[in-house]
Design a protein around this motif. Structure first.
Motif, PDB file in Angstrom:
ATOM      1  N   ARG A  92       0.692  -1.213   0.115  1.00 51.05           N
ATOM      2  CA  ARG A  92       0.002   0.074   0.045  1.00 51.05           C
ATOM      3  C   ARG A  92       0.928   1.271  -0.021  1.00 51.05           C
ATOM      4  O   ARG A  92       1.929   1.246   0.306  1.00 51.05           O
ATOM      5  N   VAL A  93       0.372   2.508  -0.303  1.00 44.79           N
ATOM      6  CA  VAL A  93       1.009   3.827  -0.738  1.00 44.79           C
ATOM      7  C   VAL A  93       0.452   4.460   0.283  1.00 44.79           C
ATOM      8  O   VAL A  93      -1.135   4.838   0.206  1.00 44.79           O
ATOM      9  N   ALA A  94       1.073   5.658   0.856  1.00 46.60           N
ATOM     10  CA  ALA A  94       0.440   6.615   1.349  1.00 46.60           C
ATOM     11  C   ALA A  94       0.154   7.939   0.661  1.00 46.60           C
ATOM     12  O   ALA A  94       1.130   8.003  -0.515  1.00 46.60           O
ATOM     13  N   LEU A  95      -0.658   8.631   0.511  1.00 44.64           N
ATOM     14  CA  LEU A  95      -0.906   9.714  -0.204  1.00 44.64           C
ATOM     15  C   LEU A  95      -1.047  10.910   0.347  1.00 44.64           C
ATOM     16  O   LEU A  95      -1.875  11.246   1.260  1.00 44.64           O
ATOM     17  N   PHE A  96      -0.386  12.043  -0.112  1.00 44.40           N
ATOM     18  CA  PHE A  96      -0.506  13.404   0.532  1.00 44.40           C
ATOM     19  C   PHE A  96      -0.931  14.254  -0.501  1.00 44.40           C
ATOM     20  O   PHE A  96      -0.214  14.294  -1.697  1.00 44.40           O
ATOM     21  N   GLY A  97      -1.827  15.276  -0.310  1.00 43.90           N
ATOM     22  CA  GLY A  97      -1.988  16.237  -1.377  1.00 43.90           C
ATOM     23  C   GLY A  97      -2.077  17.614  -0.818  1.00 43.90           C
ATOM     24  O   GLY A  97      -2.659  17.872   0.449  1.00 43.90           O
ATOM     25  N   TRP A  98      -1.390  18.473  -1.384  1.00 44.56           N
ATOM     26  CA  TRP A  98      -1.501  20.037  -1.157  1.00 44.56           C
ATOM     27  C   TRP A  98      -2.747  20.586  -1.922  1.00 44.56           C
ATOM     28  O   TRP A  98      -2.600  20.735  -2.974  1.00 44.56           O
ATOM     29  N   ALA A  99      -3.460  21.264  -1.108  1.00 44.81           N
ATOM     30  CA  ALA A  99      -4.590  22.214  -1.739  1.00 44.81           C
ATOM     31  C   ALA A  99      -5.491  21.412  -2.417  1.00 44.81           C
ATOM     32  O   ALA A  99      -6.093  20.526  -2.238  1.00 44.81           O
ATOM     33  N   THR A 100      -5.398  21.820  -3.907  1.00 48.14           N
ATOM     34  CA  THR A 100      -6.133  21.045  -4.745  1.00 48.14           C
ATOM     35  C   THR A 100      -5.825  19.574  -4.866  1.00 48.14           C
ATOM     36  O   THR A 100      -6.530  18.606  -4.892  1.00 48.14           O
ATOM     37  N   GLY A 101      -4.424  19.379  -4.703  1.00 52.97           N
ATOM     38  CA  GLY A 101      -3.808  17.867  -4.704  1.00 52.97           C
ATOM     39  C   GLY A 101      -4.502  17.216  -3.526  1.00 52.97           C
ATOM     40  O   GLY A 101      -4.611  16.025  -3.437  1.00 52.97           O
ATOM     41  N   GLY A 102      -4.821  17.829  -2.384  1.00 45.27           N
ATOM     42  CA  GLY A 102      -5.683  17.089  -1.273  1.00 45.27           C
ATOM     43  C   GLY A 102      -6.860  16.755  -1.633  1.00 45.27           C
ATOM     44  O   GLY A 102      -7.669  15.795  -1.495  1.00 45.27           O
ATOM     45  N   GLN A 103      -7.701  17.692  -2.573  1.00 45.22           N
ATOM     46  CA  GLN A 103      -9.073  17.408  -3.026  1.00 45.22           C
ATOM     47  C   GLN A 103      -9.020  16.167  -3.876  1.00 45.22           C
ATOM     48  O   GLN A 103      -9.807  15.098  -3.754  1.00 45.22           O
ATOM     49  N   ALA A 140      -2.347   5.443   4.132  1.00 45.06           N
ATOM     50  CA  ALA A 140      -2.852   6.430   4.848  1.00 45.06           C
ATOM     51  C   ALA A 140      -3.013   7.609   3.821  1.00 45.06           C
ATOM     52  O   ALA A 140      -2.476   7.490   2.796  1.00 45.06           O
ATOM     53  N   LEU A 141      -3.950   8.555   4.332  1.00 39.95           N
ATOM     54  CA  LEU A 141      -4.184   9.896   3.543  1.00 39.95           C
ATOM     55  C   LEU A 141      -3.697  11.080   4.158  1.00 39.95           C
ATOM     56  O   LEU A 141      -4.228  11.064   5.480  1.00 39.95           O
ATOM     57  N   ILE A 142      -3.076  11.894   3.719  1.00 39.32           N
ATOM     58  CA  ILE A 142      -2.608  13.086   4.350  1.00 39.32           C
ATOM     59  C   ILE A 142      -3.159  14.287   3.345  1.00 39.32           C
ATOM     60  O   ILE A 142      -2.895  14.394   2.355  1.00 39.32           O
ATOM     61  N   VAL A 143      -4.189  15.174   4.009  1.00 47.21           N
ATOM     62  CA  VAL A 143      -4.662  16.255   3.040  1.00 47.21           C
ATOM     63  C   VAL A 143      -4.266  17.478   4.034  1.00 47.21           C
ATOM     64  O   VAL A 143      -4.321  17.768   5.076  1.00 47.21           O
ATOM     65  N   LEU A 144      -3.588  18.591   2.985  1.00 47.59           N
ATOM     66  CA  LEU A 144      -3.076  19.639   3.563  1.00 47.59           C
ATOM     67  C   LEU A 144      -3.742  20.807   2.808  1.00 47.59           C
ATOM     68  O   LEU A 144      -3.623  20.915   1.726  1.00 47.59           O
ATOM     69  N   ASN A 145      -4.469  21.571   3.788  1.00 47.21           N
ATOM     70  CA  ASN A 145      -4.991  22.978   3.228  1.00 47.21           C
ATOM     71  C   ASN A 145      -5.918  22.879   2.075  1.00 47.21           C
ATOM     72  O   ASN A 145      -5.790  23.487   1.176  1.00 47.21           O
ATOM     73  N   SER A 146      -6.817  21.942   2.275  1.00 53.51           N
ATOM     74  CA  SER A 146      -7.569  21.675   1.231  1.00 53.51           C
ATOM     75  C   SER A 146      -9.220  21.767   1.500  1.00 53.51           C
ATOM     76  O   SER A 146      -9.656  21.833   2.725  1.00 53.51           O
ATOM     77  N   LEU A 147      -9.952  21.997   0.343  1.00 52.77           N
ATOM     78  CA  LEU A 147     -11.276  22.316   0.411  1.00 52.77           C
ATOM     79  C   LEU A 147     -11.999  20.778   0.497  1.00 52.77           C
ATOM     80  O   LEU A 147     -11.601  19.732   0.064  1.00 52.77           O
ATOM     81  N   TYR A 148     -13.030  20.707   1.151  1.00 55.69           N
ATOM     82  CA  TYR A 148     -13.999  19.541   1.063  1.00 55.69           C
ATOM     83  C   TYR A 148     -15.382  19.878   0.856  1.00 55.69           C
ATOM     84  O   TYR A 148     -16.195  19.772  -0.057  1.00 55.69           O
ATOM     85  N   ARG A 149     -16.091  20.597   1.681  1.00 55.16           N
ATOM     86  CA  ARG A 149     -17.424  20.896   1.896  1.00 55.16           C
ATOM     87  C   ARG A 149     -17.952  21.918   2.986  1.00 55.16           C
ATOM     88  O   ARG A 149     -17.492  22.144   4.003  1.00 55.16           O
ATOM     89  N   GLY A 150     -18.381  23.183   2.254  1.00 54.32           N
ATOM     90  CA  GLY A 150     -18.946  24.059   3.526  1.00 54.32           C
ATOM     91  C   GLY A 150     -19.739  25.189   2.743  1.00 54.32           C
ATOM     92  O   GLY A 150     -19.449  25.286   1.379  1.00 54.32           O
ATOM     93  N   SER A 151     -20.352  26.112   3.485  1.00 53.79           N
ATOM     94  CA  SER A 151     -21.163  27.029   2.950  1.00 53.79           C
ATOM     95  C   SER A 151     -20.649  28.323   3.168  1.00 53.79           C
ATOM     96  O   SER A 151     -21.191  29.462   3.064  1.00 53.79           O
TER      97      SER A 151
END
Length: 351
Positions: A142-153, A168-179
């Motif tokens: 298995r591979v860990a996945l790190f995404g920055w900003a849009t990369g995290g999305q 593992a999944l690492i999300v840095l400074n990314s959007l997901y859902r919100g109003s």
């Protein structure tokens, strides 16, 4: 499944200042595979000389490709090298349309001639090809996945579809859902269609955008509260970042002023995320997930972090790290402004 091939392995040739003594022990290779559409994808591998470590794939954001985002040839400019020094086997991916990966033919035509290029569904296909390529080299691990900003999305979207392939999944400074209103890209911004509220304005970006070096410096300057930007950001790192971004586009020097192309699909995706539309469901993710946000980040909102953490009901382990006084560019700034804390967190989380 995408056809996976190792097309070429090249020794690393870096321009600019010499790497530090610590980085001289690292090995770098330029690797190539293909996505499901038969387009060539570029990955750079950065690893220690001792052998295989924990595999991690780093994903860039909306504008600057993998090498420019994570492996600059100056002291303090290579997040990939720092991870490799900690025992990681690091891969950097260029999604199609970025860096040394194949470019859609529409990138050679006028930006106004086509809809925004490289939406999240295509980026996720490329991530899938890269993950399978790495797993093939590492006997199915298995591979860990790190995404920055849009990369995290993009990383979260992929993790919701193929959770069994990630350690593992690492999300840095990314959007997901919100109003919560998002001044840069949400409702009321220039990204919203002036005659059709709630819809993305293709005229704000086109199929792709041209980026000058100054357009990279402005948001970074604005993110640093000190008048003297060198307090947080090494001037050599900032210069190398701009140079690598321009060098990622072979046609950058033919334009005056020099500029590099970046697909606009990431901005359309981000507009819809910023206006409350959900593109993927984190409840489908089973990989342990680390969510990181800088206190001064201008891209993600507290609501994105809270909603993502709440939706990760099957991830097993979920950790949220909000780094005080840190900006959108944590991994490119000086260690005491969040970079060291981010590295420590990833090192401890990915096992």
């Amino acid at each position: 499944m995408p056809r996976l091939t190792l097309a070429l392995i090249l020794p690393l040739m870096l321009s600019g200042p010499a790497p530090s003594r610590a980085q001289e022990t690292l090995q770098r290779q330029e690797l190539y595979t293909e996505n499901i559409a038969g387009m060539r994808l570029h990955l750079r591998q950065v690893r220690g000389a001792a052998g295989e470590g924990r595999a991690i794939l780093l994903l860039h954001g909306a504008r600057v490709a993998g090498v420019g985002s994570f492996d600059l040839p100056v002291a303090g400019g290579s997040f990939a090298a720092d991870l490799a020094q900690r025992g990681f086997d690091v891969y950097l991916l260029d999604v199609r349309g970025y860096g040394d990966s194949a470019r859609p033919v529409q990138l050679e035509q006028a930006p106004s001639a086509h809809a925004p290029l490289v939406r999240s569904n295509e980026a996720v296909q490329d991530i899938g090809a890269a993950v399978e390529f790495i797993r093939q080299r590492r006997k199915g691990q298995r591979v860990a996945l790190f995404g920055w900003a849009t990369g995290g999305q993009w990383a979260g979207h992929y993790a919701s579809l193929h959770p069994d392939r990630l350690s593992a999944l690492i999300v840095l400074n990314s959007l997901y859902r919100g109003s919560t209103p998002h001044a840069l890209i949400g409702k009321g911004s220039r990204m919203e269609h002036p005659a059709q509220p709630g819809r993305f304005n293709p005229g704000a970006c086109g199929a792709y955008r041209l980026n000058e070096a100054a357009s990279l410096a402005r948001p970074w300057d604005d993110a640093i509260p000190e008048a003297d930007k060198s307090v947080r950001r090494d001037p050599q790192v900032a210069q190398a970042y701009a140079q690598a971004a321009l060098a990622s586009d072979p046609g950058s020097g033919a334009r005056a002023p020099a500029s590099f192309r970046s697909p606009c699909g990431a901005f359309e995706d981000s507009f819809y995320l910023a206006t409350g539309r959900q593109q993927w469901d984190a409840s489908l993710i089973t990989a342990p997930t680390l969510i990181v946000a800088g206190e001064r980040d201008f891209w993600s909102r507290p609501e994105d972090v809270q909603n993502l953490a709440a939706d990760l009901v099957h991830a097993g382990k979920v950790q949220v790290l909000r780094i005080p006084d840190a900006s959108h560019f944590i991994h490119l700034e000086r260690p005491q402004f969040g970079r060291a804390q981010l590295l420590d967190a990833i090192d401890a989380f990915v096992r």
